[in-house]
Every structure is written in C-alpha cells, then in structure tokens.
Design a protein around this motif. Structure first.
Motif, mmCIF file in Angstrom:
data_model
loop_
_atom_site.group_PDB
_atom_site.id
_atom_site.type_symbol
_atom_site.label_atom_id
_atom_site.label_comp_id
_atom_site.label_asym_id
_atom_site.label_seq_id
_atom_site.Cartn_x
_atom_site.Cartn_y
_atom_site.Cartn_z
ATOM 1 N N PRO A 11 78.557 21.614 25.641
ATOM 2 C CA PRO A 11 79.992 21.713 25.965
ATOM 3 C C PRO A 11 80.229 22.167 27.401
ATOM 4 C CG PRO A 11 79.296 23.609 24.697
ATOM 5 C CD PRO A 11 78.132 22.667 24.707
ATOM 6 N N GLU A 12 81.327 21.717 27.959
ATOM 7 C CA GLU A 12 81.771 22.152 29.278
ATOM 8 C C GLU A 12 83.099 22.883 29.110
ATOM 9 O OE1 GLU A 12 80.145 21.949 32.025
ATOM 10 O OE2 GLU A 12 78.508 20.609 31.398
ATOM 11 N N VAL A 13 83.331 23.863 29.950
ATOM 12 C CA VAL A 13 84.585 24.612 29.898
ATOM 13 C C VAL A 13 85.206 24.580 31.288
ATOM 14 C CG1 VAL A 13 85.699 26.800 29.369
ATOM 15 C CG2 VAL A 13 83.647 26.127 28.110
ATOM 16 N N ASP A 14 86.396 24.000 31.385
ATOM 17 C CA ASP A 14 87.101 23.906 32.655
ATOM 18 C C ASP A 14 87.554 25.297 33.105
ATOM 19 O OD1 ASP A 14 90.054 23.562 34.003
ATOM 20 O OD2 ASP A 14 88.686 21.932 34.566
ATOM 21 N N PRO A 15 87.450 25.622 34.390
ATOM 22 C CA PRO A 15 87.877 26.942 34.870
ATOM 23 C C PRO A 15 89.302 27.306 34.485
ATOM 24 C CG PRO A 15 86.632 25.820 36.578
ATOM 25 C CD PRO A 15 86.828 24.818 35.466
ATOM 26 N N GLU A 16 90.205 26.334 34.523
ATOM 27 C CA GLU A 16 91.584 26.614 34.138
ATOM 28 C C GLU A 16 91.667 27.018 32.676
ATOM 29 O OE1 GLU A 16 95.432 27.393 34.793
ATOM 30 O OE2 GLU A 16 93.979 26.731 36.300
ATOM 31 N N GLU A 17 90.827 26.398 31.846
ATOM 32 C CA GLU A 17 90.803 26.736 30.424
ATOM 33 C C GLU A 17 90.287 28.150 30.212
ATOM 34 O OE1 GLU A 17 88.868 25.073 26.222
ATOM 35 O OE2 GLU A 17 88.600 23.963 28.086
ATOM 36 N N LEU A 18 89.387 28.608 31.081
ATOM 37 C CA LEU A 18 88.884 29.963 30.983
ATOM 38 C C LEU A 18 90.025 30.979 31.083
ATOM 39 C CD1 LEU A 18 85.686 29.758 33.229
ATOM 40 C CD2 LEU A 18 85.742 30.004 30.738
ATOM 41 N N VAL A 19 91.018 30.663 31.908
ATOM 42 C CA VAL A 19 92.149 31.560 32.089
ATOM 43 C C VAL A 19 93.098 31.488 30.889
ATOM 44 C CG1 VAL A 19 94.120 32.137 33.547
ATOM 45 C CG2 VAL A 19 91.991 31.338 34.586
ATOM 46 N N THR A 20 93.467 30.284 30.498
ATOM 47 C CA THR A 20 94.462 30.124 29.430
ATOM 48 C C THR A 20 93.921 30.523 28.058
ATOM 49 O OG1 THR A 20 93.835 27.794 29.138
ATOM 50 C CG2 THR A 20 95.622 28.271 30.680
ATOM 51 N N SER A 21 92.600 30.548 27.897
ATOM 52 C CA SER A 21 92.024 30.874 26.584
ATOM 53 C C SER A 21 91.702 32.350 26.429
ATOM 54 C CB SER A 21 90.751 30.057 26.353
ATOM 55 O OG SER A 21 89.743 30.397 27.302
ATOM 56 N N MET A 22 92.148 33.194 27.370
ATOM 57 C CA MET A 22 91.824 34.621 27.301
ATOM 58 C C MET A 22 92.739 35.337 26.306
ATOM 59 S SD MET A 22 90.729 35.670 31.187
ATOM 60 C CE MET A 22 89.943 37.190 30.635
ATOM 61 N N THR A 23 92.455 35.099 25.033
ATOM 62 C CA THR A 23 93.168 35.716 23.918
ATOM 63 C C THR A 23 92.136 36.188 22.895
ATOM 64 O OG1 THR A 23 93.374 33.595 22.762
ATOM 65 C CG2 THR A 23 95.193 34.227 24.232
ATOM 66 N N PRO A 24 92.504 37.072 21.968
ATOM 67 C CA PRO A 24 91.543 37.513 20.952
ATOM 68 C C PRO A 24 91.019 36.335 20.139
ATOM 69 C CG PRO A 24 93.408 39.002 21.014
ATOM 70 C CD PRO A 24 93.770 37.836 21.887
ATOM 71 N N PRO A 25 89.757 36.380 19.714
ATOM 72 C CA PRO A 25 89.162 35.285 18.939
ATOM 73 C C PRO A 25 89.758 35.209 17.541
ATOM 74 C CG PRO A 25 87.660 37.143 19.049
ATOM 75 C CD PRO A 25 88.789 37.461 19.977
ATOM 76 N N PRO A 26 89.492 34.104 16.831
ATOM 77 C CA PRO A 26 90.119 33.871 15.515
ATOM 78 C C PRO A 26 89.985 35.029 14.524
ATOM 79 C CG PRO A 26 89.026 31.883 16.249
ATOM 80 C CD PRO A 26 88.681 32.946 17.259
ATOM 81 N N ARG A 27 88.831 35.685 14.465
ATOM 82 C CA ARG A 27 88.659 36.779 13.505
ATOM 83 C C ARG A 27 89.697 37.873 13.700
ATOM 84 N NH1 ARG A 27 84.655 39.047 10.177
ATOM 85 N NH2 ARG A 27 83.162 37.404 10.675
ATOM 86 N N PHE A 28 90.186 38.015 14.933
ATOM 87 C CA PHE A 28 91.093 39.108 15.256
ATOM 88 C C PHE A 28 92.511 38.627 15.563
ATOM 89 C CE2 PHE A 28 86.759 40.380 16.288
ATOM 90 C CZ PHE A 28 86.647 41.539 15.533
ATOM 91 N N ASP A 29 92.845 37.421 15.073
ATOM 92 C CA ASP A 29 94.194 36.883 15.271
ATOM 93 C C ASP A 29 95.265 37.763 14.641
ATOM 94 O OD1 ASP A 29 93.636 34.691 16.793
ATOM 95 O OD2 ASP A 29 93.576 33.267 15.127
ATOM 96 N N ARG A 30 94.983 38.279 13.454
ATOM 97 C CA ARG A 30 96.014 38.955 12.655
ATOM 98 C C ARG A 30 95.842 40.468 12.584
ATOM 99 N NH1 ARG A 30 98.932 35.130 9.974
ATOM 100 N NH2 ARG A 30 98.022 33.047 9.844
ATOM 101 N N VAL A 31 94.858 41.012 13.264
ATOM 102 C CA VAL A 31 94.666 42.459 13.182
ATOM 103 C C VAL A 31 95.780 43.182 13.926
ATOM 104 C CG1 VAL A 31 92.167 42.214 12.982
ATOM 105 C CG2 VAL A 31 93.186 42.578 15.236
ATOM 106 N N ARG A 32 96.140 44.332 13.419
ATOM 107 C CA ARG A 32 97.128 45.198 14.046
ATOM 108 C C ARG A 32 96.707 46.640 13.793
ATOM 109 N NH1 ARG A 32 98.066 40.690 15.274
ATOM 110 N NH2 ARG A 32 100.075 39.628 15.531
#
Length: 343
Positions: A11-32
C-alpha cells in the motif's frame, strides 16, 4: 475459497492523506471518559480521568496569546500550566482509551491524533516546515505510544514540540516511559539529556497504574492450530488473510511502519502460519508496529506454530524494548482470544 495474502499488498499513503486521517483508530471511535471504568483498587486511574477532563477543558477554552507559551520556556513570567499532558503507565491500563476520549471531548475539527510512528512519518513526508505549518493550525495534538528509539527522533520531536507549543498547540501523549527517561537503554541518551529534559518540561505527567485489563480474570491465549486447521479457517473466513510468519516479517521490512495500517485495512482476520520466537530487534519492532495496527482495528489473529505468549525471546524481553514487547504480546493474546470467540 482461497484467502488473500498480506505479502501481496504494497500500500501507498499519500502525504495529504496522512494529515486528514489523523483521527483515533476504529477500536477507539466510540470511547469516552464515561466509558472508562477505573479499577477500584487503583486510585490513580480515577485521578487520571479527572486530569484528562481538566486538560480537555483547558484545550477548549479561548486561545491564549502565542507569546504566553514562549514565556513558559523562554524566560519571563511562567504560565501556571504546561501545554502538554503525559499519561505514563504500564500497558493495558487504558491510557489510549483516555487519550482518545480527550480527543473526542475537545470540540471542533482543529485537532489531530496519531501514533508516534505516524507523526514522525508525517514530518518526513511533508518536510519539517510544512508539518509545523499544518499542525500549528490545530488546537490539540494527541500522540499515542510516544517513544524515542533513536537520537534522530529525539532531535526531531524535541524541535517539533517546541515549535508547536510555542504556536499555542496543546499536546497530549501516552507512553510506558517517563518523559525524562525516554531513550534510556536504547541509545546514548546521556548525549541528548538537554533535549530530552527540554521536552519533558513541557508536560504535566499523570501516572496511570494497574494490571493489564485485557487479561484480568480471563483464560490464557488459545493454543496454536495445526497448519491444516489454520488453512481451513482462512479459507472459510471471508475477508481473511493467511501468510507464513517468516515471509510476512520479510515483507514488513519493505514497507514503512506508517503503511502497516493500510496493509490490514478491510481485513477481517489475520492468519499466521508457523509463528516462531523473534530474536532480531529490527524484526521485533516491526512486529510490534503491525500488532498495534491490528489491535487498533480489532482484527482477530489465528496462528499455527509457537504460542503467541512466546513470540519474543527471553533475551529480547530483557532488553531496552521490554515494555514494547510485553504490550505487543498482551495485545496479540487478546486478538487471538477474539478469534477463538468468533469461530
């Protein structure tokens, strides 16, 4: 039906995608914060929740003048609080849960979340000046699995955090190592003490103690399957992959660790054939990075060969990366248990 192979993916990851994807991973989508259950026998856990809530309130408050952060580290009247929060503790005590909860609590889009590896790769992909320009637009930067594994990272991250906190960015991080002990036992940390101490001064350290919640009162990891049963499981599990462990380790060497998440995207279960204890440090650290991405995405793991509890040799567990290897083993066993539940 034949299973896919991770070794076939590059897989390749575009640099712009590196910025926009900086969110918690799926396991931690709903944690509070409200979903974190402190251990009654570990008062530091409830105290850590309070500290994280208070920090989130500070981040959400109206922005201070940027010169305030410079006063904190460059002379003049000190600010009452450091711009960083550092969650220190053993593995399996919920530090990532708290970090993700903090990120979710802070309002607005001006916030970023990533692992230490992802952050350093972002700087490499964008260039230092552009990375600072992008991240300086955020109110909060959350860094999971903070660690300094080599002198280059020490210099890079120290400078990055200085630039960002001077720009008014709050930084929250998790680690198994106190900030003034980063790099200890791995490289000549004494040669970089000024940089390390400069960085540690920017954080308020909050200790999170307790046993590994992933294995509290639970049985040991499932026994490895035979090769025949493993292949049968892979063939009958839609979306799964199957790879020889040695072949996958070799494939990981050809990919930057920041691409490991994309490597396992949309995979339902990972099957590893003929797992053997890892005795090479470079290979072991790549395995750790892959395990973290599997755990982030809650992808179960099925193996043949040696038990996952023995994936790192005794010699490796006595070295400077002991905490990383123990965390990876803990997470692997949890993922193996998940696989057993779903079969």
């Amino acid at each position: 039906m034949s299973a896919a192979h991770l070794c076939d993916r590059s897989p390749e990851v575009d640099p712009e995608e590196l910025v926009t994807s900086m969110t918690p991973p799926p396991r931690f989508d709903r944690v509070r914060f409200d979903t974190y259950v402190p251990n009654e026998n570990e008062p530091s856990q409830a105290a850590a929740v309070r500290a994280c809530r208070e920090f989130a309130e500070r981040v959400a408050a109206p922005a201070r003048a940027k010169s305030g952060w410079r006063r904190l580290f460059g002379g003049g009247d000190a600010e009452p609080h450091a711009p960083g929060l550092y969650l220190d503790g053993g593995f399996g005590v919920g530090k990532t849960h708290l970090l993700a909860s903090l990120w979710h609590t802070v309002p607005g889009p001006a916030k970023a979340y990533g692992t230490f590896v992802e952050l350093t790769h972002l700087v490499g992909a964008l260039g230092f000046a552009e990375a600072v320009a992008r991240l300086s637009q955020h109110r909060l930067l959350a860094i999971d699995e903070f660690e300094l594994d080599d002198p280059g990272d020490t210099m890079l991250v120290t400078r990055l955090l200085r630039e960002l906190t001077d720009a008014g960015v709050f930084v929250a991080a998790t680690s198994n190592t106190l900030p003034d002990k980063l790099g200890e036992g791995r490289f000549a940390a004494e040669d970089f003490l000024r940089e390390i101490h400069s960085m540690s001064a920017r954080f308020t350290v909050v200790r999170v103690d307790g046993p590994d919640y992933r294995h509290r009162g639970l049985p040991d990891a499932p026994n490895p399957l035979s090769d025949v049963d493993l292949e049968a499981s892979a063939a009958t599990t839609p979306g799964s992959t199957v790879d020889g462990f040695a072949e996958l380790c070799a494939h990981l060497a050809r990919l930057h660790p920041s691409r490991y998440g994309r490597l396992v995207d949309e995979v339902t279960t990972v099957h590893l054939r003929q797992v053997e204890p890892v005795a090479d440090e470079a290979v072991a650290l790549r395995v750790v990075a892959l395990v973290d991405r599997l755990y982030d995405r809650a992808i179960p793991v099925v193996v043949s060969g040696k038990p996952l509890s023995a994936i790192f040799t005794e010699e490796m567990l006595l070295g400077g990366y002991r905490k990383k290897y123990l965390r990876a083993t803990s997470r692997l066993i949890a993922l193996a248990r998940d696989a057993a539940v779903h079969t």
